[in-house]
Design a protein around this motif. Structure first.
Motif, PDB file in Angstrom:
ATOM      1  N   GLU A   1       0.346  16.296   9.558  1.00  0.00           N
ATOM      2  CA  GLU A   1       0.782  16.219   8.171  1.00  0.00           C
ATOM      3  C   GLU A   1       0.666  17.593   7.529  1.00  0.00           C
ATOM      4  O   GLU A   1      -0.038  17.807   6.551  1.00  0.00           O
ATOM      5  CB  GLU A   1      -0.044  15.177   7.403  1.00  0.00           C
TER       6      GLU A   1
ATOM      7  N   GLN B   1       5.283   2.744   0.064  1.00  0.00           N
ATOM      8  CA  GLN B   1       5.154   1.977   1.305  1.00  0.00           C
ATOM      9  C   GLN B   1       4.207   2.650   2.299  1.00  0.00           C
ATOM     10  O   GLN B   1       4.081   2.210   3.445  1.00  0.00           O
ATOM     11  CB  GLN B   1       6.537   1.796   1.966  1.00  0.00           C
ATOM     12  N   GLY B   2       3.564   3.724   1.858  1.00  0.00           N
ATOM     13  CA  GLY B   2       2.663   4.453   2.740  1.00  0.00           C
ATOM     14  C   GLY B   2       3.241   5.810   3.110  1.00  0.00           C
ATOM     15  O   GLY B   2       4.291   6.226   2.608  1.00  0.00           O
ATOM     16  N   THR B   3       2.554   6.508   4.006  1.00  0.00           N
ATOM     17  CA  THR B   3       3.014   7.833   4.428  1.00  0.00           C
ATOM     18  C   THR B   3       4.133   7.688   5.455  1.00  0.00           C
ATOM     19  O   THR B   3       3.993   6.965   6.441  1.00  0.00           O
ATOM     20  CB  THR B   3       1.854   8.639   5.033  1.00  0.00           C
ATOM     21  N   LYS B   4       5.243   8.375   5.194  1.00  0.00           N
ATOM     22  CA  LYS B   4       6.386   8.341   6.110  1.00  0.00           C
ATOM     23  C   LYS B   4       6.559   9.700   6.764  1.00  0.00           C
ATOM     24  O   LYS B   4       6.289  10.737   6.150  1.00  0.00           O
ATOM     25  CB  LYS B   4       7.656   7.983   5.343  1.00  0.00           C
ATOM     26  N   HIS B   5       7.036   9.658   8.005  1.00  0.00           N
ATOM     27  CA  HIS B   5       7.414  10.871   8.715  1.00  0.00           C
ATOM     28  C   HIS B   5       8.930  10.975   8.650  1.00  0.00           C
ATOM     29  O   HIS B   5       9.651  10.103   9.146  1.00  0.00           O
ATOM     30  CB  HIS B   5       6.955  10.815  10.178  1.00  0.00           C
TER      31      HIS B   5
ATOM     32  N   ASN C   1       4.170  10.922   1.035  1.00  0.00           N
ATOM     33  CA  ASN C   1       3.517   9.707   0.569  1.00  0.00           C
ATOM     34  C   ASN C   1       4.461   8.909  -0.314  1.00  0.00           C
ATOM     35  O   ASN C   1       5.024   9.443  -1.269  1.00  0.00           O
ATOM     36  CB  ASN C   1       2.242  10.050  -0.203  1.00  0.00           C
ATOM     37  N   THR C   2       4.627   7.636   0.022  1.00  0.00           N
ATOM     38  CA  THR C   2       5.499   6.749  -0.742  1.00  0.00           C
ATOM     39  C   THR C   2       4.724   5.479  -1.085  1.00  0.00           C
ATOM     40  O   THR C   2       3.605   5.260  -0.621  1.00  0.00           O
ATOM     41  CB  THR C   2       6.754   6.377   0.065  1.00  0.00           C
TER      42      THR C   2
ATOM     43  N   CYS D   1       5.811  14.901   6.445  1.00  0.00           N
ATOM     44  CA  CYS D   1       5.174  13.695   5.898  1.00  0.00           C
ATOM     45  C   CYS D   1       5.325  13.648   4.386  1.00  0.00           C
ATOM     46  O   CYS D   1       5.277  14.680   3.704  1.00  0.00           O
ATOM     47  CB  CYS D   1       3.698  13.662   6.261  1.00  0.00           C
TER      48      CYS D   1
ATOM     49  N   SER E   1       1.518  14.959  -0.412  1.00  0.00           N
ATOM     50  CA  SER E   1       0.876  14.288  -1.551  1.00  0.00           C
ATOM     51  C   SER E   1       1.829  13.971  -2.692  1.00  0.00           C
ATOM     52  O   SER E   1       1.536  13.102  -3.508  1.00  0.00           O
ATOM     53  CB  SER E   1      -0.273  15.163  -2.075  1.00  0.00           C
TER      54      SER E   1
END
Length: 304
Positions: free
Chosen positions: A6, A198-202, A195-196, A193, A293
């Protein structure tokens, strides 16, 4: 906590000749981001380093100094529409393909030559239209046919020359010309990465100054930008407005981050990020967004 997968990515909005703003923002980034993360960050400048503010020369000196001062960082300097025109004026654009001439780019804007007072000094015969417009002795900064006349007067004065001076081209610092010549028109980064809700997306990240046209083939647009093809009089991805604001459906389907400056606002809608809170105005802050972030850091931040 940021993992090794990340990496911190920092996208910085349009600076527009305000050297104090970018220096203050840089200091705040250093303070607000953990030292090891800041010194290894991938930093993307979204373009428009010149015009409006009084210190374009100082801004370029600052940007040019970053790789040696922060050797573990990686830096991307995108071309904004103002920078493209600046580069065109000083002869820092790549030549057009297929033995074409820059003079072929004049036709689309020919009706504006007189009201904008296009540059006709030394070397104008083979200058891209945006360079002639940028160096033009136009009578008004704004007119009804085109609301984006380049306010380049402050850039000339920051180097100690009157607007439109042919001597400016001759005396232009070689380091600054190299900087303009090496600007990227698009930047693509894999596995960023974010942060959304729905969680952290790649995601893949695409950075371009204005955006990508929603209703045109994305890959076709990107091929032109990767090649830095200068046969076109203008490119929507660099100087467009409405047509490039939204996220192309093709990118949305593949969960791609699309980040731009240019539009005079700070706007975050899903993975479509527009970071230009300054809008070239002295009274507005210069902003950056930090991934993953999604934190916004400004030059005006005061820390207790």
């Amino acid at each position: 906590m940021t993992t090794t997968n990340e990496k911190v990515v920092i996208c910085i909005g349009d600076i527009h000749g305000y050297a104090t703003k970018i220096k203050n923002l840089w200091s705040n980034l250093q303070i607000q981001i953990k030292p090891n993360e800041f010194e290894s960050a991938h930093i993307i400048f979204l373009g428009d380093y010149c015009d409006h503010g009084p210190h374009t020369r100082d801004v370029l000196d600052f940007l040019i100094s970053l790789p040696s001062k922060h050797p573990k960082q990686s830096h991307v300097f995108l071309a904004g529409n103002h920078d493209f025109a600046f580069a065109a004026f000083v002869g820092a654009l790549p030549p057009p393909p297929k033995s074409a001439e820059f003079s072929a780019t004049w036709d689309q804007y020919k009706s504006l030559e007189e009201p904008e007072g296009w540059y006709k000094g030394d070397g104008y015969e083979n200058m891209h239209v945006q360079g002639r417009r940028w160096g033009g002795l136009y009578k008004e900064l704004w007119h009804p046919n085109n609301s984006s006349i380049y306010t380049s007067r402050s850039t000339f004065s920051s180097y100690g020359f009157p607007h439109g001076s042919p001597d400016f081209i001759k005396a232009f610092p070689i380091e600054h010309k190299k900087f303009l010549a090496n600007m990227a028109w698009i930047h693509e980064e894999e596995d960023v990465c974010i942060n959304t809700a729905q969680g952290t997306k790649h995601c893949k990240l695409i950075a371009v100054h204005a955006g990508l046209e929603k209703d045109k083939d994305v890959e076709e647009q990107m091929i032109t930008l990767r090649a830095r093809n200068t046969e076109f009089p203008s490119l929507k991805a660099i100087n467009g407005r409405t047509s490039v604001l939204e996220m192309p459906e093709e990118l949305a389907k593949h969960e791609t981050i699309l980040v731009s400056g240019h539009h005079g606002k700070l706007h975050i809608e899903g993975l479509r990020l527009i970071i230009d809170e300054g809008d070239g105005l002295e009274r507005n802050p210069l902003a950056a967004i930090v991934l993953p972030s999604m934190r916004i850091i400004r030059d005006t931040d005061t820390l207790e």
